[in-house]
Design a protein around this motif. Structure first.
Motif, short mmCIF file in Angstrom:
data_model
loop_
_atom_site.label_atom_id
_atom_site.label_comp_id
_atom_site.label_asym_id
_atom_site.label_seq_id
_atom_site.Cartn_x
_atom_site.Cartn_y
_atom_site.Cartn_z
N THR A 131 0.83 -1.20 0.00
CA THR A 131 0.00 0.00 0.00
C THR A 131 0.87 1.25 0.00
O THR A 131 0.54 2.26 -0.65
N TRP A 132 1.99 1.20 0.72
CA TRP A 132 2.94 2.32 0.72
C TRP A 132 3.44 2.58 -0.69
O TRP A 132 3.48 3.74 -1.15
N ILE A 133 3.82 1.53 -1.41
CA ILE A 133 4.27 1.69 -2.80
C ILE A 133 3.12 2.23 -3.66
O ILE A 133 3.29 3.17 -4.44
N GLN A 134 1.97 1.63 -3.51
CA GLN A 134 0.79 2.00 -4.27
C GLN A 134 0.49 3.49 -4.15
O GLN A 134 0.22 4.18 -5.15
N ARG A 135 0.53 4.00 -2.94
CA ARG A 135 0.21 5.41 -2.71
C ARG A 135 1.24 6.35 -3.32
O ARG A 135 0.90 7.40 -3.87
N ARG A 136 2.50 5.98 -3.22
CA ARG A 136 3.55 6.84 -3.80
C ARG A 136 3.50 6.87 -5.32
O ARG A 136 3.87 7.87 -5.93
N LEU A 137 3.06 5.78 -5.92
CA LEU A 137 3.00 5.72 -7.37
C LEU A 137 1.64 6.14 -7.91
O LEU A 137 1.32 5.89 -9.06
N GLY A 138 0.87 6.82 -7.08
CA GLY A 138 -0.43 7.32 -7.49
C GLY A 138 -0.40 8.82 -7.71
O GLY A 138 0.30 9.33 -8.58
N ASP A 139 -1.16 9.55 -6.91
CA ASP A 139 -1.31 11.01 -7.08
C ASP A 139 0.01 11.77 -7.08
O ASP A 139 0.16 12.74 -7.84
N PRO A 140 1.00 11.41 -6.24
CA PRO A 140 2.25 12.19 -6.26
C PRO A 140 2.93 12.23 -7.63
O PRO A 140 3.57 13.23 -7.97
N VAL A 141 2.79 11.18 -8.41
CA VAL A 141 3.43 11.16 -9.74
C VAL A 141 2.79 12.22 -10.64
O VAL A 141 3.48 12.97 -11.34
N ALA A 142 1.47 12.30 -10.62
CA ALA A 142 0.77 13.32 -11.41
C ALA A 142 1.14 14.72 -10.94
O ALA A 142 1.31 15.64 -11.75
N GLU A 143 1.29 14.90 -9.63
CA GLU A 143 1.65 16.21 -9.10
C GLU A 143 3.06 16.61 -9.53
O GLU A 143 3.33 17.79 -9.79
N LEU A 144 3.96 15.63 -9.63
CA LEU A 144 5.32 15.93 -10.08
C LEU A 144 5.33 16.45 -11.51
O LEU A 144 6.21 17.23 -11.88
N GLY A 145 4.38 16.00 -12.32
CA GLY A 145 4.35 16.44 -13.71
C GLY A 145 3.40 17.57 -14.01
O GLY A 145 3.29 18.03 -15.14
N GLN A 146 2.70 18.05 -12.98
CA GLN A 146 1.66 19.04 -13.19
C GLN A 146 2.18 20.34 -13.80
O GLN A 146 1.55 20.93 -14.68
N SER A 147 3.35 20.79 -13.38
CA SER A 147 3.87 22.07 -13.86
C SER A 147 4.22 22.04 -15.34
O SER A 147 4.25 23.09 -15.99
N GLU A 148 4.46 20.85 -15.88
CA GLU A 148 4.83 20.74 -17.28
C GLU A 148 3.68 20.31 -18.17
O GLU A 148 3.81 20.28 -19.39
N ALA A 149 2.56 19.96 -17.56
CA ALA A 149 1.41 19.50 -18.34
C ALA A 149 0.69 20.69 -18.95
O ALA A 149 0.49 21.72 -18.30
N SER A 150 0.31 20.55 -20.19
CA SER A 150 -0.41 21.64 -20.86
C SER A 150 -1.90 21.45 -20.65
O SER A 150 -2.43 20.34 -20.77
N GLY A 151 -2.59 22.54 -20.35
CA GLY A 151 -4.02 22.47 -20.16
C GLY A 151 -4.39 21.70 -18.91
O GLY A 151 -3.66 21.67 -17.93
N GLU A 152 -5.54 21.06 -18.96
CA GLU A 152 -6.03 20.32 -17.81
C GLU A 152 -6.08 18.82 -18.07
O GLU A 152 -6.84 18.09 -17.43
N ASP A 153 -5.27 18.34 -18.99
CA ASP A 153 -5.25 16.92 -19.32
C ASP A 153 -4.54 16.16 -18.23
O ASP A 153 -3.31 16.28 -18.07
N PRO A 154 -5.25 15.34 -17.43
CA PRO A 154 -4.60 14.61 -16.34
C PRO A 154 -3.57 13.61 -16.84
O PRO A 154 -2.57 13.35 -16.18
N GLN A 155 -3.80 13.03 -18.02
CA GLN A 155 -2.84 12.06 -18.55
C GLN A 155 -1.52 12.73 -18.88
O GLN A 155 -0.45 12.12 -18.72
N ALA A 156 -1.56 13.99 -19.32
CA ALA A 156 -0.33 14.71 -19.63
C ALA A 156 0.50 14.90 -18.38
O ALA A 156 1.74 14.80 -18.41
N ALA A 157 -0.16 15.19 -17.26
CA ALA A 157 0.56 15.35 -16.00
C ALA A 157 1.16 14.03 -15.55
O ALA A 157 2.30 13.98 -15.07
N ILE A 158 0.42 12.93 -15.72
CA ILE A 158 0.94 11.62 -15.36
C ILE A 158 2.16 11.28 -16.21
O ILE A 158 3.19 10.82 -15.69
N ASP A 159 2.05 11.49 -17.51
CA ASP A 159 3.17 11.19 -18.41
C ASP A 159 4.41 11.99 -18.04
O ASP A 159 5.53 11.45 -18.03
N ALA A 160 4.22 13.27 -17.72
CA ALA A 160 5.36 14.10 -17.33
C ALA A 160 5.95 13.62 -16.02
O ALA A 160 7.18 13.60 -15.83
#
Length: 238
Positions: A131-160
């Motif tokens: 569960t610890w691994i699961q949580r770290r590889l969830g929302d925090p990953v999208a937040e790490l890419g949020q600044s580089e994601a264009s628009g409001e596409d959540p997949q773009a933030a995840i990819d970044a």
């Protein structure tokens, strides 16, 4: 290449789906016996991985709804997932991203895995760790890419975010125990892991364990199969 493996045990988030299949840099450093992996001085005990595989596969094998998978694939995902969770922690500190609490409520662990089976005192430590691994590889990953994601596409933030984690691991020392052999990022398995060597005639032709058909997985020996044996479909009579 964007990863495509869907790790069953972390299928709750798109970020974790992408991350578990992505590659990472591998150091030439040799690890002492008993260590599964090391990242920036942090070590993962081989015994912890093996116990986690045992506990997880025990529940999966007893659940008729759980699709079987090669044990070596699960083993690889646990080890690689841990290295990626460590990377997320390091990047979160650098970029001011808030990580989930290190303290995980037992109820949350049980709810996360209740579809798989019963979490009890004997296997709780394993599923708390997953569960610890699961949580770290969830929302925090999208937040790490949020600044580089264009628009409001959540997949773009995840990819970044996935790219950030992959790049961080490529730039830092990541060492795997030689018992695993060489890591194949595309297949998601360690080529030298004895558990990754299928012995059935159908499975011998599958270099990528993640691509084995259900019929091939079903024909793996029980010690190489994580999950129930799936009987081949019955041919129609007449």
């Amino acid at each position: 290449m964007r990863p495509s493996i869907v790790p069953a045990f972390l299928s709750v988030s798109l970020a974790s789906v992408a991350l578990l299949a992505s590659g990472c840099g591998v150091s030439d450093n040799e690890l002492r016996p008993g260590v599964a992996a090391e990242v920036e001085g942090r070590q993962l005990a081989l015994s912890k991985v093996d116990r986690a595989v045992e506990d997880y596969c025990a529940l999966r094998s007893a659940n008729p709804q759980a699709p079987p998978a090669p044990t070596a694939l699960i083993r690889a995902q646990f080890v690689v997932g841990w290295t990626q969770a460590v990377a997320v922690g390091e990047l979160a500190d650098e970029q001011g991203v808030t990580l989930p609490s290190e303290t995980i409520d037992r109820t949350a662990v049980e709810e996360s895995w209740e579809r798989l089976g019963t979490i009890d005192d004997d296997n709780y430590e394993t599923f708390e760790w997953l569960t610890w691994i699961q949580r770290r590889l969830g929302d925090p990953v999208a937040e790490l890419g949020q600044s580089e994601a264009s628009g409001e596409d959540p997949q773009a933030a995840i990819d970044a975010g996935v790219d950030h984690v992959t790049d961080w691991l490529a730039d830092h020392d990541v060492a795997f125990n030689p018992v695993f052999g060489s890591y194949d990022a595309e297949a998601g398995v360690f080529g030298g892991d004895p558990l990754s060597v299928p012995v059935s005639s159908e499975a011998k032709g599958g270099d990528d364990l993640a691509a084995l058909t259900p019929e091939q997985v079903a024909k793996l020996p029980a010690e190489q199969r994580c999950g129930p044996a799936v009987a081949p479909p019955v041919a129609p009579q007449g």
